[in-house]
Scaffold this active site. Sequence first.
Site, PDB file in Angstrom:
ATOM      1  N   ASP A   1     -60.969  10.852  57.155  1.00  0.00           N
ATOM      2  CA  ASP A   1     -61.175  12.289  57.287  1.00  0.00           C
ATOM      3  C   ASP A   1     -62.673  12.471  57.498  1.00  0.00           C
ATOM      4  O   ASP A   1     -63.477  11.858  56.795  1.00  0.00           O
ATOM      5  CB  ASP A   1     -60.707  13.031  56.044  1.00  0.00           C
ATOM      6  CG  ASP A   1     -60.519  14.503  56.345  1.00  0.00           C
ATOM      7  OD1 ASP A   1     -59.735  14.827  57.254  1.00  0.00           O
ATOM      8  OD2 ASP A   1     -61.178  15.343  55.702  1.00  0.00           O
TER       9      ASP A   1
ATOM     10  N   PHE B   1     -67.221  13.413  71.600  1.00  0.00           N
ATOM     11  CA  PHE B   1     -66.201  14.429  71.350  1.00  0.00           C
ATOM     12  C   PHE B   1     -66.715  15.374  70.268  1.00  0.00           C
ATOM     13  O   PHE B   1     -67.801  15.177  69.712  1.00  0.00           O
ATOM     14  CB  PHE B   1     -64.882  13.769  70.923  1.00  0.00           C
ATOM     15  CG  PHE B   1     -64.945  13.119  69.557  1.00  0.00           C
ATOM     16  CD1 PHE B   1     -65.506  11.867  69.400  1.00  0.00           C
ATOM     17  CD2 PHE B   1     -64.461  13.777  68.428  1.00  0.00           C
ATOM     18  CE1 PHE B   1     -65.590  11.270  68.143  1.00  0.00           C
ATOM     19  CE2 PHE B   1     -64.528  13.185  67.170  1.00  0.00           C
ATOM     20  CZ  PHE B   1     -65.093  11.937  67.027  1.00  0.00           C
ATOM     21  N   GLY B   2     -65.900  16.368  69.965  1.00  0.00           N
ATOM     22  CA  GLY B   2     -66.206  17.280  68.850  1.00  0.00           C
ATOM     23  C   GLY B   2     -67.607  17.857  68.941  1.00  0.00           C
ATOM     24  O   GLY B   2     -68.013  18.417  69.969  1.00  0.00           O
TER      25      GLY B   2
ATOM     26  N   LYS C   1     -73.757   4.932  69.820  1.00  0.00           N
ATOM     27  CA  LYS C   1     -73.274   5.838  68.768  1.00  0.00           C
ATOM     28  C   LYS C   1     -72.398   5.085  67.776  1.00  0.00           C
ATOM     29  O   LYS C   1     -72.570   5.198  66.567  1.00  0.00           O
ATOM     30  CB  LYS C   1     -72.471   7.006  69.383  1.00  0.00           C
ATOM     31  CG  LYS C   1     -71.896   7.907  68.300  1.00  0.00           C
ATOM     32  CD  LYS C   1     -70.830   8.877  68.735  1.00  0.00           C
ATOM     33  CE  LYS C   1     -70.117   9.429  67.507  1.00  0.00           C
ATOM     34  NZ  LYS C   1     -68.995  10.307  67.800  1.00  0.00           N
TER      35      LYS C   1
ATOM     36  N   HIS D   1     -71.146   7.483  61.212  1.00  0.00           N
ATOM     37  CA  HIS D   1     -70.590   7.649  59.867  1.00  0.00           C
ATOM     38  C   HIS D   1     -69.299   6.845  59.722  1.00  0.00           C
ATOM     39  O   HIS D   1     -69.034   6.255  58.691  1.00  0.00           O
ATOM     40  CB  HIS D   1     -70.353   9.140  59.613  1.00  0.00           C
ATOM     41  CG  HIS D   1     -69.683   9.866  60.749  1.00  0.00           C
ATOM     42  ND1 HIS D   1     -70.174   9.831  62.044  1.00  0.00           N
ATOM     43  CD2 HIS D   1     -68.554  10.612  60.818  1.00  0.00           C
ATOM     44  CE1 HIS D   1     -69.389  10.532  62.832  1.00  0.00           C
ATOM     45  NE2 HIS D   1     -68.399  11.007  62.110  1.00  0.00           N
TER      46      HIS D   1
HETATM   47  P1  IMP Z   1     -60.147  15.016  61.165  1.00  0.00           P
HETATM   48  O1  IMP Z   1     -59.422  14.358  62.300  1.00  0.00           O
HETATM   49  O2  IMP Z   1     -59.355  15.965  60.367  1.00  0.00           O
HETATM   50  O3  IMP Z   1     -60.873  14.012  60.322  1.00  0.00           O
HETATM   51  O4  IMP Z   1     -61.235  15.949  61.865  1.00  0.00           O
HETATM   52  C1  IMP Z   1     -62.489  15.495  62.147  1.00  0.00           C
HETATM   53  C2  IMP Z   1     -63.223  16.544  62.967  1.00  0.00           C
HETATM   54  O5  IMP Z   1     -64.610  16.435  62.637  1.00  0.00           O
HETATM   55  C3  IMP Z   1     -63.128  16.285  64.440  1.00  0.00           C
HETATM   56  O6  IMP Z   1     -62.148  17.058  65.051  1.00  0.00           O
HETATM   57  C4  IMP Z   1     -64.520  16.676  64.934  1.00  0.00           C
HETATM   58  O7  IMP Z   1     -64.545  18.027  65.114  1.00  0.00           O
HETATM   59  C5  IMP Z   1     -65.433  16.396  63.774  1.00  0.00           C
HETATM   60  N1  IMP Z   1     -66.027  15.065  63.897  1.00  0.00           N
HETATM   61  C6  IMP Z   1     -65.784  13.998  63.115  1.00  0.00           C
HETATM   62  N2  IMP Z   1     -66.463  12.922  63.539  1.00  0.00           N
HETATM   63  C7  IMP Z   1     -67.157  13.323  64.619  1.00  0.00           C
HETATM   64  C8  IMP Z   1     -68.042  12.645  65.509  1.00  0.00           C
HETATM   65  O8  IMP Z   1     -68.333  11.440  65.421  1.00  0.00           O
HETATM   66  N3  IMP Z   1     -68.546  13.397  66.495  1.00  0.00           N
HETATM   67  C9  IMP Z   1     -68.267  14.711  66.661  1.00  0.00           C
HETATM   68  N4  IMP Z   1     -67.434  15.381  65.883  1.00  0.00           N
HETATM   69  C10 IMP Z   1     -66.889  14.696  64.851  1.00  0.00           C
END
Ligand code: IMP
Length: 201
Positions: free
Chosen positions: A75, A158-159, A181, A186
């Site tokens: 997460d 992404f994100g 990257k 993280h």
């Molecule tokens: P999860 O899939 O519920 O853990 O959501 C993680 C969310 O955090 C993703 O949809 C991204 O919006 C953001 N996120 C996590 N890691 C990254 C990264 O390495 N780069 C950019 N956004 C990230």
Amino acid sequence: MARQFTDSKIVIASHNSGKVTEIAELLEPLGVSVISAGDAGLPEPEETGKSFIENAELKAKAAALSSGLPALADDSGLSVSALGGAPGIYSARWAGEEKDFERAMKRVADALLMSGQYDKTAHFHCALSLCWPDGVCETFEGVLAGNLIWPARGDKGFGYDPMFVPNGYTQSFGEMDPVEKHAMSHRSLAFEKLLNKCFQR
Ligand code: IMP
């Protein structure tokens, strides 16, 4: 000592194919075959946790219980200092149903402006949890600090990548070569801890 992973199969508790591929590439050289929760037809639990760790553990535990195999979940998200850590565990949800990260990044930039603060520091956070069907979990965290920029730059990643510049760099994650990257992210920091503690083969 952390519980050791001694099986040959693992479930990746994610329905995100990008994440599953990334994790499979890390585990397959160790002789571990990977099944995704989506392919195994496992239900996706609601992320009701109050922290990255709680959410990672609830996803991994649910997949381990329903598959009878060890399961791995992560997460992650972006925490902005001037916003009290938001969007944090709600990072994906800030992009709405349409997963529109242009909108999510704009929301972060607007909130920063409204806060009236000059502090642009932020960090990406990842909790990675390996759980067994008996409920035992080993969970590790990786944190990467940086600064936010606006307007965002770059179309890689992404994100929130285009608005995040890691400390010590001038390029945003959206401009950086993905290999660079991944070497510092993280997620890879959390992975390194998991591999060191639970995969001492
Ligand atoms: P999860 O899939 O519920 O853990 O959501 C993680 C969310 O955090 C993703 O949809 C991204 O919006 C953001 N996120 C996590 N890691 C990254 C990264 O390495 N780069 C950019 N956004 C990230």
